[in-house]
Design a protein around this motif. Sequence first.
Motif, PDB file in Angstrom:
ATOM      1  N   THR A 167      39.994 -27.601  -5.461  1.00 28.67           N
ATOM      2  CA  THR A 167      38.808 -27.501  -5.932  1.00 28.67           C
ATOM      3  C   THR A 167      37.707 -26.950  -4.900  1.00 28.67           C
ATOM      4  N   GLU A 168      36.937 -26.116  -5.481  1.00 27.04           N
ATOM      5  CA  GLU A 168      35.962 -25.575  -4.745  1.00 27.04           C
ATOM      6  C   GLU A 168      34.960 -26.731  -3.783  1.00 27.04           C
ATOM      7  N   PHE A 169      34.402 -27.797  -4.440  1.00 29.83           N
ATOM      8  CA  PHE A 169      33.551 -28.348  -3.508  1.00 29.83           C
ATOM      9  C   PHE A 169      34.200 -29.730  -2.941  1.00 29.83           C
ATOM     10  N   TYR A 170      35.387 -29.894  -3.208  1.00 25.81           N
ATOM     11  CA  TYR A 170      36.096 -31.232  -2.737  1.00 25.81           C
ATOM     12  C   TYR A 170      37.438 -30.746  -1.727  1.00 25.81           C
ATOM     13  N   GLU A 171      37.855 -31.725  -0.862  1.00 19.40           N
ATOM     14  CA  GLU A 171      39.229 -31.518  -0.246  1.00 19.40           C
ATOM     15  C   GLU A 171      40.241 -31.600  -1.323  1.00 19.40           C
ATOM     16  N   PRO A 172      41.464 -30.987  -0.793  1.00 17.48           N
ATOM     17  CA  PRO A 172      42.611 -31.150  -1.809  1.00 17.48           C
ATOM     18  C   PRO A 172      43.057 -32.374  -2.001  1.00 17.48           C
TER      19      PRO A 172
END
Length: 207
Positions: A167-172
Amino acid sequence: MRDNTIDDYPSLLLAQESQDKNIEPLELGQRIKDLRLKLGLTLEEASQKTGLARSTLSKIENEQISPTFQAMQKLAHGLDVDMPQLFEPPKKIRATGRRDVTRSGQGKPHPTSTYEHELLATQLSSKKMMPFKTRVRARDFNDFSDWVRHDGEEFLLTLEGEVMLYTEFYEPILLKAGDSVYYDANMGHMLVSVSEEDAQILWVTAK
Protein backbone atom coordinates in the motif's frame (compact mmCIF):
# COMPACT_ATOMS: atom_id res chain seq x y z
CA MET A 1 5.54 -4.45 -18.64
CA ARG A 2 2.04 -3.69 -19.92
CA ASP A 3 -0.31 -0.93 -18.81
CA ASN A 4 -3.11 -2.14 -16.55
CA THR A 5 -6.66 -1.37 -17.57
CA ILE A 6 -9.92 -1.05 -15.68
CA ASP A 7 -10.82 -4.61 -16.74
CA ASP A 8 -7.92 -5.90 -14.64
CA TYR A 9 -9.63 -4.74 -11.46
CA PRO A 10 -13.26 -5.82 -11.00
CA SER A 11 -13.47 -3.48 -8.01
CA LEU A 12 -13.36 -0.59 -10.48
CA LEU A 13 -16.45 -1.93 -12.23
CA LEU A 14 -18.49 -0.94 -9.19
CA ALA A 15 -18.18 2.70 -10.19
CA GLN A 16 -19.50 1.86 -13.64
CA GLU A 17 -22.59 0.28 -12.10
CA SER A 18 -23.38 3.35 -9.97
CA GLN A 19 -26.17 5.59 -11.18
CA ASP A 20 -26.71 9.23 -10.29
CA LYS A 21 -29.61 9.72 -7.91
CA ASN A 22 -31.70 12.87 -7.91
CA ILE A 23 -31.66 14.69 -4.58
CA GLU A 24 -35.09 16.00 -3.67
CA PRO A 25 -35.23 19.56 -2.32
CA LEU A 26 -36.09 19.87 1.35
CA GLU A 27 -39.65 21.02 2.04
CA LEU A 28 -39.16 22.53 5.49
CA GLY A 29 -42.85 23.16 6.12
CA GLN A 30 -43.76 19.56 5.37
CA ARG A 31 -40.85 18.36 7.53
CA ILE A 32 -42.14 20.38 10.51
CA LYS A 33 -45.67 19.13 9.93
CA ASP A 34 -44.45 15.53 9.80
CA LEU A 35 -42.62 16.01 13.11
CA ARG A 36 -45.72 17.51 14.70
CA LEU A 37 -47.98 14.71 13.49
CA LYS A 38 -45.47 12.08 14.58
CA LEU A 39 -45.80 13.50 18.11
CA GLY A 40 -49.59 13.43 17.79
CA LEU A 41 -49.91 17.18 18.29
CA THR A 42 -52.60 19.45 16.91
CA LEU A 43 -51.64 22.91 15.68
CA GLU A 44 -53.01 24.34 18.91
CA GLU A 45 -50.97 21.95 21.07
CA ALA A 46 -47.84 22.59 19.03
CA SER A 47 -48.45 26.31 19.43
CA GLN A 48 -48.48 25.94 23.21
CA LYS A 49 -45.30 23.83 23.20
CA THR A 50 -43.32 26.08 20.85
CA GLY A 51 -44.64 29.47 21.91
CA LEU A 52 -45.47 30.29 18.29
CA ALA A 53 -48.92 31.47 17.27
CA ARG A 54 -51.18 28.83 15.71
CA SER A 55 -51.53 30.95 12.58
CA THR A 56 -47.74 31.29 12.31
CA LEU A 57 -47.27 27.53 12.58
CA SER A 58 -49.91 26.96 9.91
CA LYS A 59 -48.22 29.41 7.53
CA ILE A 60 -44.82 27.78 8.13
CA GLU A 61 -46.18 24.30 7.45
CA ASN A 62 -47.88 25.47 4.27
CA GLU A 63 -44.69 27.19 3.03
CA GLN A 64 -46.40 30.59 3.14
CA ILE A 65 -43.64 32.09 5.28
CA SER A 66 -40.08 31.12 6.13
CA PRO A 67 -39.38 30.76 9.85
CA THR A 68 -36.79 33.04 11.43
CA PHE A 69 -33.82 31.58 13.27
CA GLN A 70 -35.54 32.38 16.57
CA ALA A 71 -38.67 30.59 15.39
CA MET A 72 -36.57 27.57 14.39
CA GLN A 73 -35.10 27.49 17.88
CA LYS A 74 -38.59 27.50 19.39
CA LEU A 75 -39.71 24.75 17.00
CA ALA A 76 -36.74 22.56 17.84
CA HIS A 77 -37.29 23.04 21.58
CA GLY A 78 -41.05 22.55 21.41
CA LEU A 79 -40.90 19.49 19.16
CA ASP A 80 -38.06 18.06 21.25
CA VAL A 81 -35.54 17.69 18.41
CA ASP A 82 -32.11 19.09 17.69
CA MET A 83 -32.00 21.98 15.23
CA PRO A 84 -30.32 19.91 12.45
CA GLN A 85 -33.19 17.41 12.60
CA LEU A 86 -35.53 20.08 11.30
CA PHE A 87 -33.58 20.09 8.06
CA GLU A 88 -33.04 16.35 7.79
CA PRO A 89 -35.87 14.48 6.05
CA PRO A 90 -36.87 11.16 7.61
CA LYS A 91 -35.06 8.15 6.19
CA LYS A 92 -37.25 5.70 4.37
CA ILE A 93 -36.34 2.17 5.40
CA ARG A 94 -37.57 -0.23 2.79
CA ALA A 95 -36.75 -3.89 2.32
CA THR A 96 -36.14 -4.53 -1.37
CA GLY A 97 -36.00 -8.27 -0.97
CA ARG A 98 -32.97 -8.55 -3.25
CA ARG A 99 -30.99 -11.77 -3.09
CA ASP A 100 -28.45 -13.47 -5.30
CA VAL A 101 -26.96 -16.89 -4.52
CA THR A 102 -23.68 -17.91 -6.16
CA ARG A 103 -22.91 -21.61 -5.87
CA SER A 104 -19.32 -22.74 -5.38
CA GLY A 105 -17.37 -22.40 -8.60
CA GLN A 106 -20.28 -20.82 -10.46
CA GLY A 107 -19.20 -17.18 -10.34
CA LYS A 108 -18.43 -15.24 -13.50
CA PRO A 109 -14.78 -15.81 -14.53
CA HIS A 110 -12.69 -12.72 -15.25
CA PRO A 111 -9.05 -13.73 -15.85
CA THR A 112 -6.20 -11.25 -16.33
CA SER A 113 -2.43 -11.60 -16.49
CA THR A 114 -2.05 -10.89 -12.76
CA TYR A 115 -5.33 -12.12 -11.26
CA GLU A 116 -7.90 -14.80 -11.93
CA HIS A 117 -11.14 -13.31 -10.65
CA GLU A 118 -14.46 -15.00 -10.00
CA LEU A 119 -17.18 -12.35 -9.79
CA LEU A 120 -19.98 -13.11 -7.32
CA ALA A 121 -23.61 -11.95 -7.14
CA THR A 122 -23.49 -10.94 -10.79
CA GLN A 123 -27.27 -10.98 -11.25
CA LEU A 124 -27.71 -7.87 -9.09
CA SER A 125 -27.24 -4.48 -10.72
CA SER A 126 -26.47 -1.17 -9.00
CA LYS A 127 -24.88 -2.97 -6.05
CA LYS A 128 -23.46 -0.99 -3.12
CA MET A 129 -20.65 -3.49 -2.85
CA MET A 130 -18.95 -5.92 -5.19
CA PRO A 131 -17.74 -9.29 -3.86
CA PHE A 132 -15.34 -11.50 -5.81
CA LYS A 133 -12.88 -14.30 -5.22
CA THR A 134 -9.43 -14.01 -6.73
CA ARG A 135 -6.55 -16.36 -7.37
CA VAL A 136 -3.50 -14.10 -7.24
CA ARG A 137 -1.19 -14.85 -10.18
CA ALA A 138 1.10 -11.86 -9.68
CA ARG A 139 4.39 -12.76 -8.01
CA ASP A 140 6.30 -9.49 -7.98
CA PHE A 141 5.68 -5.81 -7.27
CA ASN A 142 7.00 -5.04 -10.76
CA ASP A 143 4.22 -7.07 -12.37
CA PHE A 144 2.19 -3.87 -12.05
CA SER A 145 2.88 -0.74 -14.06
CA ASP A 146 1.49 1.57 -11.36
CA TRP A 147 -0.47 1.64 -8.11
CA VAL A 148 -4.08 0.52 -8.29
CA ARG A 149 -6.40 3.15 -6.82
CA HIS A 150 -10.11 3.84 -7.13
CA ASP A 151 -13.05 5.29 -5.19
CA GLY A 152 -14.52 3.44 -2.24
CA GLU A 153 -13.24 1.12 0.46
CA GLU A 154 -12.10 -2.47 0.22
CA PHE A 155 -12.10 -5.55 2.43
CA LEU A 156 -9.71 -8.43 1.73
CA LEU A 157 -9.72 -11.88 3.36
CA THR A 158 -7.03 -14.46 2.56
CA LEU A 159 -8.68 -17.83 1.94
CA GLU A 160 -5.70 -19.96 0.88
CA GLY A 161 -1.94 -19.44 0.73
CA GLU A 162 -0.14 -16.20 1.59
CA VAL A 163 -0.11 -12.78 -0.04
CA MET A 164 1.92 -9.61 0.33
CA LEU A 165 -0.19 -6.46 0.33
CA TYR A 166 1.61 -3.33 -0.84
CA THR A 167 0.00 0.00 0.00
CA GLU A 168 1.08 3.52 -0.80
CA PHE A 169 1.39 4.84 2.74
CA TYR A 170 2.29 1.72 4.74
CA GLU A 171 4.97 -0.92 4.81
CA PRO A 172 4.14 -4.15 2.91
CA ILE A 173 2.21 -6.62 5.06
CA LEU A 174 2.09 -10.42 4.88
CA LEU A 175 -1.39 -11.89 5.06
CA LYS A 176 -1.79 -15.60 5.74
CA ALA A 177 -4.92 -17.74 5.42
CA GLY A 178 -7.58 -16.29 7.73
CA ASP A 179 -5.95 -12.84 7.89
CA SER A 180 -7.95 -9.86 6.66
CA VAL A 181 -7.49 -6.15 6.02
CA TYR A 182 -9.82 -3.19 5.40
CA TYR A 183 -8.44 -0.15 3.60
CA ASP A 184 -9.19 2.99 1.67
CA ALA A 185 -9.10 2.05 -2.01
CA ASN A 186 -8.17 5.62 -2.99
CA MET A 187 -4.78 4.76 -1.53
CA GLY A 188 -2.50 3.03 -4.02
CA HIS A 189 -2.44 -0.73 -3.47
CA MET A 190 -1.45 -4.02 -5.13
CA LEU A 191 -1.27 -7.67 -4.17
CA VAL A 192 1.12 -10.55 -4.95
CA SER A 193 1.26 -14.21 -3.95
CA VAL A 194 4.25 -15.28 -1.86
CA SER A 195 3.21 -18.86 -1.02
CA GLU A 196 4.31 -21.85 -3.08
CA GLU A 197 0.84 -22.12 -4.58
CA ASP A 198 -1.08 -19.12 -5.88
CA ALA A 199 -3.04 -17.59 -3.01
CA GLN A 200 -6.81 -17.26 -3.12
CA ILE A 201 -8.58 -14.31 -1.53
CA LEU A 202 -12.03 -12.84 -1.08
CA TRP A 203 -12.36 -9.19 -2.04
CA VAL A 204 -15.33 -6.96 -1.23
CA THR A 205 -15.36 -3.43 -2.62
CA ALA A 206 -17.89 -0.88 -1.39
CA LYS A 207 -18.70 2.59 -2.63
